[in-house]
Enzyme design. Structure first.
Site, PDB file in Angstrom:
ATOM      1  N   ASP A 212       0.939  -1.319   0.036  1.00  0.00           N
ATOM      2  CA  ASP A 212      -0.079  -0.077  -0.262  1.00  0.00           C
ATOM      3  C   ASP A 212       0.888   1.157  -0.198  1.00  0.00           C
ATOM      4  OD1 ASP A 212      -2.188  -1.551   0.052  1.00  0.00           O
ATOM      5  OD2 ASP A 212      -3.337  -0.602   1.780  1.00  0.00           O
TER       6      ASP A 212
ATOM      7  N   ASN B 119      -5.002  -2.268  -4.387  1.00  0.00           N
ATOM      8  CA  ASN B 119      -5.973  -2.297  -3.588  1.00  0.00           C
ATOM      9  C   ASN B 119      -5.959  -1.335  -2.318  1.00  0.00           C
ATOM     10  OD1 ASN B 119      -8.602  -3.133  -2.825  1.00  0.00           O
ATOM     11  ND2 ASN B 119      -7.848  -5.171  -2.119  1.00  0.00           N
TER      12      ASN B 119
ATOM     13  N   ASP C 143     -10.644  -2.759  11.745  1.00  0.00           N
ATOM     14  CA  ASP C 143      -9.800  -3.674  11.482  1.00  0.00           C
ATOM     15  C   ASP C 143      -9.505  -4.663  12.343  1.00  0.00           C
ATOM     16  OD1 ASP C 143      -9.973  -2.727   9.175  1.00  0.00           O
ATOM     17  OD2 ASP C 143      -8.315  -1.265   9.410  1.00  0.00           O
TER      18      ASP C 143
ATOM     19  N   GLU D 223     -10.957  -4.672   1.888  1.00  0.00           N
ATOM     20  CA  GLU D 223     -10.466  -5.517   0.676  1.00  0.00           C
ATOM     21  C   GLU D 223     -11.198  -6.749   0.281  1.00  0.00           C
ATOM     22  OE1 GLU D 223      -7.157  -3.310   3.056  1.00  0.00           O
ATOM     23  OE2 GLU D 223      -9.281  -4.183   3.281  1.00  0.00           O
TER      24      GLU D 223
ATOM     25  N   HIS E 115      -5.181  -9.142   3.489  1.00  0.00           N
ATOM     26  CA  HIS E 115      -3.685  -9.322   4.388  1.00  0.00           C
ATOM     27  C   HIS E 115      -4.343  -9.744   5.844  1.00  0.00           C
ATOM     28  CE1 HIS E 115      -4.230  -4.897   5.519  1.00  0.00           C
ATOM     29  NE2 HIS E 115      -5.285  -5.403   4.608  1.00  0.00           N
ATOM     30  N   ARG E 116      -5.558  -8.966   5.998  1.00  0.00           N
ATOM     31  CA  ARG E 116      -5.963  -9.343   7.450  1.00  0.00           C
ATOM     32  C   ARG E 116      -6.565 -10.801   7.689  1.00  0.00           C
ATOM     33  NH1 ARG E 116      -4.344  -5.129  10.012  1.00  0.00           N
ATOM     34  NH2 ARG E 116      -4.278  -3.150   9.203  1.00  0.00           N
TER      35      ARG E 116
ATOM     36  N   LYS F 214       0.640  -6.469   1.661  1.00  0.00           N
ATOM     37  CA  LYS F 214      -0.022  -5.296   1.870  1.00  0.00           C
ATOM     38  C   LYS F 214       0.248  -4.363   2.930  1.00  0.00           C
ATOM     39  CE  LYS F 214      -4.996  -3.454   1.735  1.00  0.00           C
ATOM     40  NZ  LYS F 214      -4.754  -2.617   0.525  1.00  0.00           N
TER      41      LYS F 214
END
Length: 644
Positions: free
Chosen positions: A49, A93, A317, A345, A389-390, A415
């Site tokens: 990012d 993204n 998040d 995402e 990613h999360r 990311k």
């Protein structure tokens, strides 16, 4: 890598240094670019990012350099709108780059095209575009209305008055407007329509804007007034805090895996809202300590997290980590007010529900909530990550439940945290495996079983697994050339090894699997690739705490390549033939020494030259020649090496 296999973990403890915050990193870069003067940014996050933002700034005429020794970034601000009036930008993204750049470019008087990956084109941006159009910006959709890609044209901006923007979809729309409006030089008020979600992220924006010399007047969370006649001014040096969202995985690891796990780079003075994840963990019973620049987590005194019902709008998040932590709670857990997950995402509510069910949870999915009921025992699973990613980082925590887990597309963590799995590995303790291999009649099976009993570890006789498949097939009426049905039997084989006996379900089959018919069947089923693949996972299921001793071929090379202790037992052919002769005689079976010698020599030759997993000592295996050793001496040798 297409996937990453994480073994079951015994626990977690240790200390890590967090990478920089993505939210702070990209906001800081943009503000530094728009400011007068040069800004030194320290501890900037190294991630996809941030790379997209840096590439975009270069394409827009902003000069920046990275110092090799310190790793600091020096950004030379342009003191207003971007100097390059034409650019085509690809932003992947990266929402933290796409939304703020859209607003800043709309007020820069140039022609720009912005695009991203397919998922970025599914993430809404219409509310931000509507807000920009209210002051005259010319932003056009190149695809579906309300979504990227975008085409921005030069326009006459008429700032001032009131701009209205929805706040209930993404806080990034408000952030983008607030950061861009100082470019107009005219006082402008932004009114939020509906409930503002993710308020802590707006606090980050306001804090950073003030550091760059623009103080926004806030009336609650409904009205924000950006002053006129002000420009961004470099603060000189800016430090990027550690990422509080990333801290959540390690704090949860400490709460689930015993701890203590300490994260450095974020603490009680953090400007990030996700620091409140520590408060949420504390409500679940975790023991939390916090300093100015660190947070530490331990498991609850009871050992298990408490079930919870929480409004998580303020930490969207980090809330994802709580969804996985719910697997370790003592009852059903409800996560409320998480509608923003739908436009991240991936659709994180849907994705989380699908993947939690894979590991055994019962999940109720709503438009803005999840209810997670933990299973009695977690199930090994391959987790799809949706290029998010999360998702990848959250589900690594499943391994702390004594359950192996496969993370598909692990590189998606690039990311925000490219080294995540290495860092996770530094604070977790895999269930230990002792792999023992060697030629027939070298004593490996007996030694392995005795070592397992001495340590209180589980025991796996891998050679018996193929015999068990053959026996199960004969009992179930499955043909020994039916590869797919044989593989299905292998994948769910109810095998266990207990006190020197071998069990298939509730039947002691120690003698049954040694019959000539079963031996011949084992040789046939072992030729099928699907059976070998199915047994690979089934064998890995034996890796349970406190540890496993695995006996047989492929144990240290293919099944458990991460085994820290590997032994290769051998002995001369005459010594092994004599052992086999005595074994057969003790069972009342006839035996011929010359035939046994020839059989062992031929078997050694086949084992050493076969195309799949030939028998050989691994480079990291300890060689043990048992020719002149008793079983007791061989066991003592292995145990001594394990404790030395």
């Amino acid at each position: 890598m297409e996937f990453l296999d994480l073994p079951p973990m015994l626990g977690a403890s240790g200390q890590i240094r967090l990478p920089g915050s993505k939210s702070i990193s990209n906001r800081s870069l943009l503000l530094a670019a728009l400011a007068e003067g040069s800004t030194r940014i320290r501890d900037l996050l190294a991630s996809d990012d941030v790379d997209r933002m840096l590439e975009a700034l270069s394409a827009l005429g902003v000069k920046w350099t990275r110092e090799a020794e310190s790793g600091d970034f020096l950004v030379h601000g342009v003191g207003g709108p971007f100097p390059f009036k034409q650019a085509t930008l690809f932003l992947g993204n990266a929402g933290t780059a796409f939304r703020p750049l859209t607003a800043a470019l709309a007020l820069s008087g140039g022609e720009y095209q912005l695009s991203g990956v397919a998922r970025m084109h599914e993430r809404p941006i219409g509310d931000l575009v509507d807000g920009l159009r209210q002051i005259g910006a010319d932003v056009r959709y190149l695809g579906n209305d309300g979504f990227p890609p975008l085409h921005i044209m030069p326009a006459t901006i008429a700032p001032g008055g009131i701009v209205r923007v929805r706040g209930d979809v993404s806080s990034q729309f408000l952030t983008a407007l607030l950061m861009a409006l100082p470019l107009t030089g005219v006082e402008t008020t932004v009114e939020v329509v509906g409930e503002l979600i993710s308020k802590p992220y707006i606090s980050i924006t306001l804090d950073l804007m003030e550091r760059f010399g623009v103080a926004v007047e806030r009336d609650g969370w409904k009205r924000f007034t950006v002053p006129g006649g002000t420009r961004y001014q470099s603060p000189g040096t800016l430090y990027v805090e550690g990422d509080a969202s990333s801290a959540s995985y390690f704090l949860a690891a400490g709460a689930i895996g015993g701890g203590p796990v300490r994260v450095e780079g974020v603490g009680r003075d953090s400007i990030q809202g996700d620091i409140r994840f520590a408060e949420a963990l504390e409500m679940l019973g975790a023991r939390i300590e916090m300093g100015e620049n660190w947070v530490e987590a331990r498991a609850p005194e009871s050992g298990r997290l408490r079930a919870f019902t929480l409004d998580l709008n303020h930490i969207p998040d980090a809330a994802m980590t709580l969804a996985v932590a719910a697997l370790f709670a003592d009852g059903p857990c409800r996560l409320n007010n998480i509608a923003s997950w739908r436009v991240k995402e991936t659709d994180r509510i849907a994705a989380m529900a699908i993947e939690l069910r894979k590991v055994g949870a019962t999940v109720e999915e709503g438009p803005d909530y999840l209810v997670v009921t933990p299973p009695e025992r977690l199930t090994a699973a391959a987790i799809d990550t949706y290029d998010d990613h999360r998702m990848a980082m959250c589900f690594s925590l499943v391994s702390l439940g004594g359950c192996r887990v496969r993370i598909n597309d692990p590189k998606c963590v690039g990311k925000t945290f490219p080294t995540y799995f290495e860092v996770f590995g530094s604070v977790t303790r895999p269930v230990p495996v002792i792999a023992i291999d060697g030629p027939s009649a070298s004593g490996k099976g007996t030694v392995a079983a005795r070592v397992a009993a001495a340590l209180g570890f589980a025991f796996l006789d891998s050679g018996a697994m193929y015999r068990l498949v053959a026996l199960a097939a004969m009992r179930e009426g499955v043909a020994l050339d039916d590869e797919m049905n044989l593989a299905a039997l292998a994948s769910a084989l109810p095998a266990r090894f207990d006190e020197g006996r071998i069990w298939l379900g509730n039947d002691d089959v120690s003698d049954a699997i040694r019959t000539e018919a079963c031996s011949a069947g084992a040789s046939r089923v072992a030729t099928f690739a699907a059976v070998r693949v199915a047994l690979l996972d089934r064998q890995r299921d034996f890796r349970l705490g406190p540890g496993l001793v695995a006996d047989g071929r492929d144990m240290g090379s293919i099944v458990f390549p991460d085994a820290r202790n590997k032994f290769f037992l051998t002995a001369s052919v005459p010594a092994r033939a004599e052992r086999r002769y005595k074994q057969l005689m003790n069972k009342g079976m006839s035996a011929n020494m010359e035939s046994l010698l020839k059989d062992l020599e031929e078997r050694d030759r086949r084992d050493a030259t076969r195309s799949i997993a030939p028998l050989k000592q691994l480079p990291d295996a300890t060689l043990l020649d048992t020719t002149n050793m008793s079983i007791d001496e061989a066991v003592a040798f292995v145990l001594e090496r394990l404790t030395s």
